[in-house]
Design a protein around this motif. Structure first.
Motif, mmCIF file in Angstrom:
data_model
loop_
_atom_site.group_PDB
_atom_site.id
_atom_site.type_symbol
_atom_site.label_atom_id
_atom_site.label_comp_id
_atom_site.label_asym_id
_atom_site.label_seq_id
_atom_site.Cartn_x
_atom_site.Cartn_y
_atom_site.Cartn_z
ATOM 1 N N GLY A 76 11.377 33.824 -15.546
ATOM 2 C CA GLY A 76 12.058 33.092 -16.599
ATOM 3 C C GLY A 76 12.913 32.008 -15.991
ATOM 4 N N ASP A 77 13.683 31.342 -16.825
ATOM 5 C CA ASP A 77 14.547 30.272 -16.356
ATOM 6 C C ASP A 77 15.622 30.845 -15.432
ATOM 7 O OD1 ASP A 77 15.713 27.853 -15.991
ATOM 8 O OD2 ASP A 77 16.658 27.745 -17.961
ATOM 9 N N GLY A 78 15.520 30.551 -14.145
ATOM 10 C CA GLY A 78 16.483 31.043 -13.174
ATOM 11 C C GLY A 78 16.317 32.505 -12.823
ATOM 12 N N LYS A 104 4.743 33.536 -18.983
ATOM 13 C CA LYS A 104 3.940 34.692 -19.380
ATOM 14 C C LYS A 104 2.824 34.937 -18.380
ATOM 15 C CE LYS A 104 1.375 36.777 -23.194
ATOM 16 N NZ LYS A 104 0.353 37.340 -22.283
ATOM 17 N N LEU A 105 2.196 33.879 -17.923
ATOM 18 C CA LEU A 105 1.152 34.017 -16.906
ATOM 19 C C LEU A 105 1.722 34.638 -15.636
ATOM 20 C CD1 LEU A 105 -1.785 33.455 -16.064
ATOM 21 C CD2 LEU A 105 -1.037 31.196 -15.300
ATOM 22 N N SER A 106 2.924 34.195 -15.255
ATOM 23 C CA SER A 106 3.557 34.715 -14.043
ATOM 24 C C SER A 106 3.963 36.179 -14.203
ATOM 25 C CB SER A 106 4.785 33.868 -13.693
ATOM 26 O OG SER A 106 5.390 34.327 -12.503
ATOM 27 N N ASN A 154 10.980 37.004 -22.929
ATOM 28 C CA ASN A 154 10.214 35.771 -23.119
ATOM 29 C C ASN A 154 9.413 35.811 -24.414
ATOM 30 O OD1 ASN A 154 11.189 34.851 -20.692
ATOM 31 N ND2 ASN A 154 9.365 35.378 -19.524
ATOM 32 N N SER A 155 8.856 36.987 -24.741
ATOM 33 C CA SER A 155 8.093 37.122 -25.975
ATOM 34 C C SER A 155 8.985 36.894 -27.197
ATOM 35 C CB SER A 155 7.453 38.513 -26.039
ATOM 36 O OG SER A 155 6.739 38.686 -27.234
ATOM 37 N N ALA A 156 10.198 37.425 -27.142
ATOM 38 C CA ALA A 156 11.133 37.218 -28.259
ATOM 39 C C ALA A 156 11.498 35.746 -28.390
ATOM 40 C CB ALA A 156 12.386 38.059 -28.045
ATOM 41 N N GLU A 157 11.662 35.068 -27.260
ATOM 42 C CA GLU A 157 12.001 33.640 -27.304
ATOM 43 C C GLU A 157 10.842 32.820 -27.849
ATOM 44 O OE1 GLU A 157 13.842 30.189 -24.321
ATOM 45 O OE2 GLU A 157 13.661 32.276 -23.642
ATOM 46 N N VAL A 158 9.623 33.213 -27.521
ATOM 47 C CA VAL A 158 8.451 32.530 -28.074
ATOM 48 C C VAL A 158 8.437 32.650 -29.597
ATOM 49 C CG1 VAL A 158 5.939 32.659 -28.280
ATOM 50 C CG2 VAL A 158 6.997 32.685 -26.022
ATOM 51 N N VAL A 163 11.008 21.943 -28.686
ATOM 52 C CA VAL A 163 10.374 23.221 -29.027
ATOM 53 C C VAL A 163 9.033 23.355 -28.312
ATOM 54 C CG1 VAL A 163 9.320 24.541 -30.903
ATOM 55 C CG2 VAL A 163 11.551 23.461 -31.238
ATOM 56 N N GLU A 164 8.230 22.300 -28.343
ATOM 57 C CA GLU A 164 6.922 22.346 -27.693
ATOM 58 C C GLU A 164 7.054 22.528 -26.186
ATOM 59 O OE1 GLU A 164 4.182 22.616 -29.088
ATOM 60 O OE2 GLU A 164 4.417 21.873 -31.128
ATOM 61 N N ARG A 165 8.031 21.864 -25.581
ATOM 62 C CA ARG A 165 8.243 22.033 -24.132
ATOM 63 C C ARG A 165 8.630 23.477 -23.817
ATOM 64 N NH1 ARG A 165 12.127 22.588 -20.623
ATOM 65 N NH2 ARG A 165 13.684 22.539 -22.278
ATOM 66 N N GLY A 166 9.483 24.053 -24.656
ATOM 67 C CA GLY A 166 9.875 25.438 -24.453
ATOM 68 C C GLY A 166 8.698 26.391 -24.556
ATOM 69 N N LEU A 167 7.811 26.151 -25.508
ATOM 70 C CA LEU A 167 6.635 27.011 -25.663
ATOM 71 C C LEU A 167 5.689 26.884 -24.472
ATOM 72 C CD1 LEU A 167 5.879 26.512 -29.466
ATOM 73 C CD2 LEU A 167 6.682 28.602 -28.351
ATOM 74 N N ARG A 168 5.518 25.665 -23.966
ATOM 75 C CA ARG A 168 4.648 25.488 -22.790
ATOM 76 C C ARG A 168 5.254 26.167 -21.562
ATOM 77 N NH1 ARG A 168 4.176 20.233 -24.956
ATOM 78 N NH2 ARG A 168 5.725 19.468 -23.475
ATOM 79 N N THR A 169 6.567 26.057 -21.405
ATOM 80 C CA THR A 169 7.231 26.702 -20.275
ATOM 81 C C THR A 169 7.111 28.219 -20.360
ATOM 82 O OG1 THR A 169 8.826 24.881 -20.142
ATOM 83 C CG2 THR A 169 9.418 26.941 -19.044
#
Length: 337
Positions: free
Chosen positions: A205-207, A66-68, A285-289, A55-61
């Protein structure tokens, strides 16, 4: 009946132990009430940190994404504004040039030529857009302005049309200069200062990524500049004293400007599609966060109501301990007297 008692020293030690335990509980519960997270994370996950680490890795990713996406949104929004300025610079100019392209209106041609020169400078300035310390339309060469100055470009065009004998030759010379390939001594060698390759893709996002390949060397942008530049050449003295020739050049410039409008609209539409894609990625991405934060709260979250109730109970116990300690030790001023 057996009665067992403890001495004063042991009683004091036991009281201090209770005091430290209760203070520890107060500190822990205060942290949990404020942060909403269990202080003892290991106990909350029963020593299994695999799920929490994921979970923490997902939030950092997602924070990096989000920055990008924020950078991409700023980039495309600023670029859309610059293209709107380019479109505004040529808006109405083409129709005005066509309406003034008669030998009977040389003064109007002169006035529109001055206007075209000013608008050409505005177009070049808009295309030399800089976003977050990077030039947006220079391709990979983000530290270099994409276009030379407007006067530098017009000076090069003056040289290109110097030997032209007729209006058609002038138009052909301007067209050839703007369309010349790299190494041909035209726009790509003199006016455009950026790189041939576009910017690196923005990761959404991822891919998922979006490519910003648009540069100031795009043929559609060159076409939009060519008509305005041709009209601006009239303000540099092109065919001075020849009203008929100047009117024909104004007519040709007006036609070019009008013909370039669909291409400029297509550029803006393509950029709008990129903006929509970036917005969709940011929303996803916001929803996934949100989902990951709920999952993390499920793993290590502390119920604020339970923690507050426990904190109130421990505070009551601590106050009771102080009261009992005072009574046992007879720490009363009246009794002392």
């Amino acid at each position: 009946m057996n009665f067992t008692s403890i001495g004063d020293l042991a009683m004091g030690l036991q009281t201090r132990q209770h005091n430290q335990q209760l203070k520890g509980h107060v500190t822990r519960l205060s942290y949990e009430v404020i942060s909403g997270v269990r202080q003892d994370v290991g106990k909350a996950v029963s020593g299994d940190f695999v799920a929490l680490a994921g979970v923490e890795r997902g939030l950092r990713t997602l924070a990096a994404y989000k920055l990008s996406t924020d950078e991409a949104a700023l980039f495309t929004s600023s670029l859309q504004t610059a293209l709107a300025q380019v479109a505004e610079a040529s808006a109405g100019l083409g129709t005005s040039l066509l309406s003034a392209s008669t030998p009977a209106s040389p003064v109007q041609v002169d006035t529109l030529a001055q206007t075209a020169r000013q608008k050409f400078g505005a177009m070049v300035a808009a295309l030399n857009l800089r976003v977050a310390d990077r030039y947006a339309l220079s391709g990979a060469a983000t530290d270099t302005p994409p276009l030379a100055g407007a006067e530098t470009i017009l000076s090069a065009l003056q040289g290109a049309v110097a030997s032209a004998a007729s209006v058609s030759d002038i138009a052909d010379a301007v067209t050839d200069w703007f369309d010349a390939p790299a190494g041909g001594g035209g726009f790509l060698d003199i006016a455009y200062q950026g790189a041939a390759d576009g910017l690196s893709p923005f990761l959404l996002g991822d891919g998922d990524s979006t490519q910003m390949a648009l540069t100031a060397a795009d043929p559609r942008l060159r076409a939009a500049m060519a008509g305005v530049a041709l009209a601006a050449l009239l303000d540099t003295g092109l065919r001075a004293g020849e009203p008929a020739a100047r009117s024909l050049i104004a007519e040709r410039a007006g036609t070019w400007i009008l013909n370039a409008e669909p291409g400029l609209t297509a550029v803006r539409a393509g950029l709008g599609s990129s903006e929509a894609r970036i917005d969709e990625a940011a929303t996803r991405n916001s929803a996934e966060v949100t989902v990951l934060k709920i999952a993390r709260n499920t793993l290590i979250g502390a119920d604020p109501y339970d923690s507050a109730a426990d904190l109130e109970a421990v505070q009551t116990q601590l106050e009771t301990l102080y009261m009992l300690t005072a009574r046992i030790a007879r720490l009363s001023f009246a009794d002392y007297l």
